[in-house]
Motif scaffolding. Structure first.
Motif, PDB file in Angstrom:
ATOM      1  N   ILE A 272     -13.562   4.304   0.500  1.00  0.00           N
ATOM      2  CA  ILE A 272     -13.486   4.701   2.578  1.00  0.00           C
ATOM      3  C   ILE A 272     -13.418   5.396   3.143  1.00  0.00           C
ATOM      4  O   ILE A 272     -12.198   5.782   2.784  1.00  0.00           O
ATOM      5  CB  ILE A 272     -13.437   2.824   3.339  1.00  0.00           C
ATOM      6  N   ILE A 273     -14.020   6.743   3.271  1.00  0.00           N
ATOM      7  CA  ILE A 273     -13.581   7.520   4.436  1.00  0.00           C
ATOM      8  C   ILE A 273     -13.453   6.897   6.112  1.00  0.00           C
ATOM      9  O   ILE A 273     -14.822   6.797   6.365  1.00  0.00           O
ATOM     10  CB  ILE A 273     -14.237   8.277   3.816  1.00  0.00           C
ATOM     11  N   ILE A 274     -12.587   7.192   6.613  1.00  0.00           N
ATOM     12  CA  ILE A 274     -12.407   7.034   7.889  1.00  0.00           C
ATOM     13  C   ILE A 274     -12.457   8.436   8.380  1.00  0.00           C
ATOM     14  O   ILE A 274     -11.683   9.247   8.933  1.00  0.00           O
ATOM     15  CB  ILE A 274     -11.059   5.978   8.425  1.00  0.00           C
ATOM     16  N   PRO A 275     -13.776   8.182   9.549  1.00  0.00           N
ATOM     17  CA  PRO A 275     -14.535   9.869   9.627  1.00  0.00           C
ATOM     18  C   PRO A 275     -13.276  11.045  11.027  1.00  0.00           C
ATOM     19  O   PRO A 275     -13.302   9.312  11.427  1.00  0.00           O
ATOM     20  CB  PRO A 275     -15.271   9.925   9.736  1.00  0.00           C
ATOM     21  N   ASP A 276     -12.930  11.861  10.618  1.00  0.00           N
ATOM     22  CA  ASP A 276     -12.684  12.540  11.356  1.00  0.00           C
ATOM     23  C   ASP A 276     -12.798  12.393  13.441  1.00  0.00           C
ATOM     24  O   ASP A 276     -12.415  11.794  14.386  1.00  0.00           O
ATOM     25  CB  ASP A 276     -12.762  14.304  11.780  1.00  0.00           C
ATOM     26  N   ILE A 277     -13.886  12.192  13.354  1.00  0.00           N
ATOM     27  CA  ILE A 277     -14.642  11.690  14.397  1.00  0.00           C
ATOM     28  C   ILE A 277     -14.326  10.599  14.726  1.00  0.00           C
ATOM     29  O   ILE A 277     -14.840   9.839  16.392  1.00  0.00           O
ATOM     30  CB  ILE A 277     -16.527  11.149  14.430  1.00  0.00           C
ATOM     31  N   LEU A 278     -13.952   9.490  13.967  1.00  0.00           N
ATOM     32  CA  LEU A 278     -13.822   8.290  15.012  1.00  0.00           C
ATOM     33  C   LEU A 278     -11.878   8.300  14.758  1.00  0.00           C
ATOM     34  O   LEU A 278     -11.334   7.876  16.189  1.00  0.00           O
ATOM     35  CB  LEU A 278     -14.034   6.863  13.413  1.00  0.00           C
TER      36      LEU A 278
ATOM     37  N   ASN B  31      -2.842   4.632  -2.832  1.00  0.00           N
ATOM     38  CA  ASN B  31      -4.196   3.690  -1.963  1.00  0.00           C
ATOM     39  C   ASN B  31      -4.615   4.617  -0.937  1.00  0.00           C
ATOM     40  O   ASN B  31      -5.902   4.353  -0.819  1.00  0.00           O
ATOM     41  CB  ASN B  31      -3.003   2.166  -1.748  1.00  0.00           C
ATOM     42  N   VAL B  32      -3.779   5.461  -0.432  1.00  0.00           N
ATOM     43  CA  VAL B  32      -4.536   5.977   0.950  1.00  0.00           C
ATOM     44  C   VAL B  32      -3.754   7.270   1.404  1.00  0.00           C
ATOM     45  O   VAL B  32      -2.329   7.671   1.201  1.00  0.00           O
ATOM     46  CB  VAL B  32      -3.986   4.645   1.693  1.00  0.00           C
TER      47      VAL B  32
ATOM     48  N   ILE C  57      -9.521  13.104  -6.871  1.00  0.00           N
ATOM     49  CA  ILE C  57      -9.211  12.318  -6.020  1.00  0.00           C
ATOM     50  C   ILE C  57      -8.304  10.986  -6.892  1.00  0.00           C
ATOM     51  O   ILE C  57     -10.168  10.187  -6.871  1.00  0.00           O
ATOM     52  CB  ILE C  57     -10.017  12.062  -4.381  1.00  0.00           C
ATOM     53  N   LYS C  58      -7.209   9.818  -6.485  1.00  0.00           N
ATOM     54  CA  LYS C  58      -7.495   8.596  -6.826  1.00  0.00           C
ATOM     55  C   LYS C  58      -7.196   8.112  -5.734  1.00  0.00           C
ATOM     56  O   LYS C  58      -7.336   6.515  -5.890  1.00  0.00           O
ATOM     57  CB  LYS C  58      -5.750   8.613  -7.312  1.00  0.00           C
ATOM     58  N   ALA C  59      -7.225   8.372  -4.399  1.00  0.00           N
ATOM     59  CA  ALA C  59      -6.701   7.107  -3.245  1.00  0.00           C
ATOM     60  C   ALA C  59      -8.268   6.868  -2.999  1.00  0.00           C
ATOM     61  O   ALA C  59      -9.536   6.899  -3.094  1.00  0.00           O
ATOM     62  CB  ALA C  59      -6.393   8.077  -1.759  1.00  0.00           C
ATOM     63  N   ARG C  60      -8.296   5.249  -2.407  1.00  0.00           N
ATOM     64  CA  ARG C  60      -9.397   4.798  -2.477  1.00  0.00           C
ATOM     65  C   ARG C  60      -9.824   4.861  -0.836  1.00  0.00           C
ATOM     66  O   ARG C  60     -11.579   4.176  -0.545  1.00  0.00           O
ATOM     67  CB  ARG C  60      -9.189   3.137  -2.575  1.00  0.00           C
TER      68      ARG C  60
ATOM     69  N   LEU D 246       0.582  -1.757   0.312  1.00  0.00           N
ATOM     70  CA  LEU D 246      -0.001   0.048   0.190  1.00  0.00           C
ATOM     71  C   LEU D 246       0.788   0.751   0.036  1.00  0.00           C
ATOM     72  O   LEU D 246       2.120   1.511   0.639  1.00  0.00           O
ATOM     73  CB  LEU D 246      -0.986   0.089   0.798  1.00  0.00           C
ATOM     74  N   THR D 247       0.343   2.170  -0.697  1.00  0.00           N
ATOM     75  CA  THR D 247       1.206   3.623  -0.815  1.00  0.00           C
ATOM     76  C   THR D 247       0.453   4.648  -0.220  1.00  0.00           C
ATOM     77  O   THR D 247      -1.077   4.891  -0.648  1.00  0.00           O
ATOM     78  CB  THR D 247       1.386   4.160  -2.148  1.00  0.00           C
ATOM     79  N   ILE D 248       1.105   5.658   0.621  1.00  0.00           N
ATOM     80  CA  ILE D 248       0.228   6.326   1.554  1.00  0.00           C
ATOM     81  C   ILE D 248       0.540   7.360   1.128  1.00  0.00           C
ATOM     82  O   ILE D 248       1.961   7.967   1.169  1.00  0.00           O
ATOM     83  CB  ILE D 248       0.497   5.757   2.569  1.00  0.00           C
ATOM     84  N   ALA D 249      -0.285   8.567   1.229  1.00  0.00           N
ATOM     85  CA  ALA D 249       0.516  10.678   1.142  1.00  0.00           C
ATOM     86  C   ALA D 249      -0.608  11.157   2.446  1.00  0.00           C
ATOM     87  O   ALA D 249      -1.625  10.635   2.462  1.00  0.00           O
ATOM     88  CB  ALA D 249       0.600  11.048  -0.339  1.00  0.00           C
ATOM     89  N   ILE D 250       0.248  11.632   2.456  1.00  0.00           N
ATOM     90  CA  ILE D 250       0.091  12.104   4.192  1.00  0.00           C
ATOM     91  C   ILE D 250      -0.115  14.142   3.800  1.00  0.00           C
ATOM     92  O   ILE D 250       0.913  14.539   3.694  1.00  0.00           O
ATOM     93  CB  ILE D 250       1.245  11.938   5.269  1.00  0.00           C
ATOM     94  N   GLN D 251      -1.565  14.894   4.022  1.00  0.00           N
ATOM     95  CA  GLN D 251      -1.389  16.198   4.040  1.00  0.00           C
ATOM     96  C   GLN D 251      -0.837  16.426   5.247  1.00  0.00           C
ATOM     97  O   GLN D 251      -1.920  16.293   5.929  1.00  0.00           O
ATOM     98  CB  GLN D 251      -2.254  16.346   3.483  1.00  0.00           C
TER      99      GLN D 251
END
Length: 459
Positions: free
Chosen positions: A377-383, A331-332, A350-353, A243-248
């Motif tokens: 899949i969006i893992i939301p802020d609240i979680l 991917n992320v 947006i290309k991340a899944r 898996l490839t990850i980008a972090i803003q």
């Protein structure tokens, strides 16, 4: 901003209205009236406190700076929420963030209500002496509404342990003889803060992603394969692969999440891009995250922005524009900066899944619906970003008992609490067509509504 609170509450209660296992004692017209009451109570703040701080600058000028402390709801306990120092702070933003804190605490069963504070400044434009004065004035102006058992502030964007130390010291001076250690959380360890508090949010952000893609998927794979669910298919498509990850954002949240990914032994992943307010750095083979963290610690939190600075950091990367991090082919995508980063104008790029919200409300409501409808899949802020308030709760408890836990014990308890929440909402998420954000909101509203009903506050 992502959906405002009234919309969130209304949609959640609409989903619950026909569920006769929820508040079964309420039927017919009584049920209608109670649900109308719940919308009103949960979508409006209890108190909006606003003031203008009078600050004498070192150049001799006197300025008046807008400041807020919003107390949304205290059904589950004292108000709790950070204080942000940022030039974009405004009353509507603080009200929305306070309401999201109410829902976040309810979701994770943390016995706090929701609050939020803000000061309309760019902290980089003020000297240390001026920032100290802003912090002490903030406490002076709002001293009647904050306190250990009333409203407990914490750090947010633009603030940290230093500011919380200053504020607690001022609170102690204003209220001699009162309990003061729990009046603010996110303090330095030397000043009664908890070990692990600074890293808690970033660790929690990565843990939410890791738990879904490793722990939960490993235990529930057969069940997931049987689901006719677009999000289950997305999760399964990312299982057992590199898996490839980008972090803003590469502050307290983003940098810690990046380190967690870099050192993770459970998933085969690599961080190939990170960004801050100046730049995106990219390396398809994976970035040297420890090297970048070490560089930012020595350079005012900023990433390298030139070839010379990259050489000085001994990091190999391609320099790109700041916002390029959002639409990279990864991917992320971890969003750990500010609100409204993915919106109508860029959502189709947006290309991340899988998107993980380390920041508050980084995806607008319109973009959230578009991406979710397409199986993202969006893992939301609240979680995802609740680690900070969970460890703030532990800090608050430690301050009351004056007994302090080890860092390992703090993270063990944090992850156990977050795991309990995941095990509650993930089966529902993968079992029905609702996006994860909506599942989280429904669960939080259900918990708050039940308590309000039991307390007799709906009539």
């Amino acid at each position: 901003m992502a959906s405002n609170t009234s919309t969130i509450v209304q949609e959640s209660l609409n989903a619950l209205f026909d569920d006769q296992t929820f508040l079964p004692d309420l039927q017919d017209e009584t049920r209608n009236k109670a649900f109308t009451s719940l919308v009103s109570i949960l979508s409006t703040p209890n108190h909006v406190n606003k003031s203008f701080l009078r600050i004498a600058l070192e150049n001799g000028k006197v300025v008046r700076i807008p400041a807020f402390r919003v107390q949304h709801n205290d059904t589950m306990g004292p108000y709790k929420g950070g204080i942000r120092f940022h030039e974009s702070v405004n009353e509507d933003e603080i009200i929305n963030l306070a309401s999201l804190m109410t829902l976040k605490n309810a979701l994770h069963d943390v016995p706090f209500g929701g609050g939020k504070g803000g000061v309309v400044i760019n902290p980089r434009e003020y000297s240390m002496k001026e920032l100290h004065l802003i912090c002490t004035k903030y406490v002076q102006y709002f001293s009647d509404v904050i306190g250990t058992d009333k409203d407990i502030p914490a750090p947010d964007v633009g603030t940290g342990a230093r500011e919380m130390d200053w504020m607690m010291a001022e609170f102690k001076s204003i209220h001699p003889g009162m309990r003061y250690r729990g009046s603010f959380t996110g303090k330095s360890v030397e000043n009664g803060g908890s070990l692990g508090r600074r890293e808690a949010t970033g660790k929690g952000v990565y843990y939410t992603f890791r738990y879904m893609l490793h722990d939960f998927l490993k235990d529930q794979r057969k069940w997931l394969e049987e689901r006719d669910n677009i999000f289950a298919k997305t999760a399964l498509n990312h299982a057992d692969k590199s898996l490839t990850i980008a972090i803003q954002g590469f502050g307290n949240v983003g940098s810690v999440a990046a380190l967690e990914a870099y050192h993770c032994k459970y998933l085969n992943n690599k961080v190939i891009a990170v960004s801050d307010r100046h730049v995106t750095l990219y390396n398809s083979d994976g970035l040297d995250i420890p090297g970048l963290v070490a560089y930012t610690e020595k350079n005012n939190g900023d990433l390298p922005t030139s070839e010379d600075e990259l050489a000085h950091a001994d990091v190999k990367a391609t320099i790109m524009n700041r916002d390029d991090v959002l639409d990279l082919d990864v991917n992320v995508l971890v969003l750990a900066a500010l609100e409204d980063q993915i919106h109508k104008e860029n959502m189709q790029d947006i290309k991340a899944r899988i998107i993980v919200e380390g920041a508050n409300a980084p995806v607008t409501a319109e973009a959230d619906k578009f991406l979710s409808d397409n199986g993202v899949i969006i893992i939301p802020d609240i979680l995802a970003n609740a680690g900070g308030v969970i460890v703030s709760y532990f800090e608050w408890l430690q301050g009351r008992d004056t007994q302090f836990l080890s860092e390992d014990e703090i993270f063990k308890r944090q992850f156990a609490k977050m795991k309990h929440t995941f095990d509650t909402v993930l089966p529902q998420f993968f079992g029905d067509p609702f996006p994860l954000r909506q599942n989280c909101f429904i669960y939080a509203v259900m918990k708050l509504s039940t308590i309000l009903y039991r307390q007799g506050k709906l009539y």
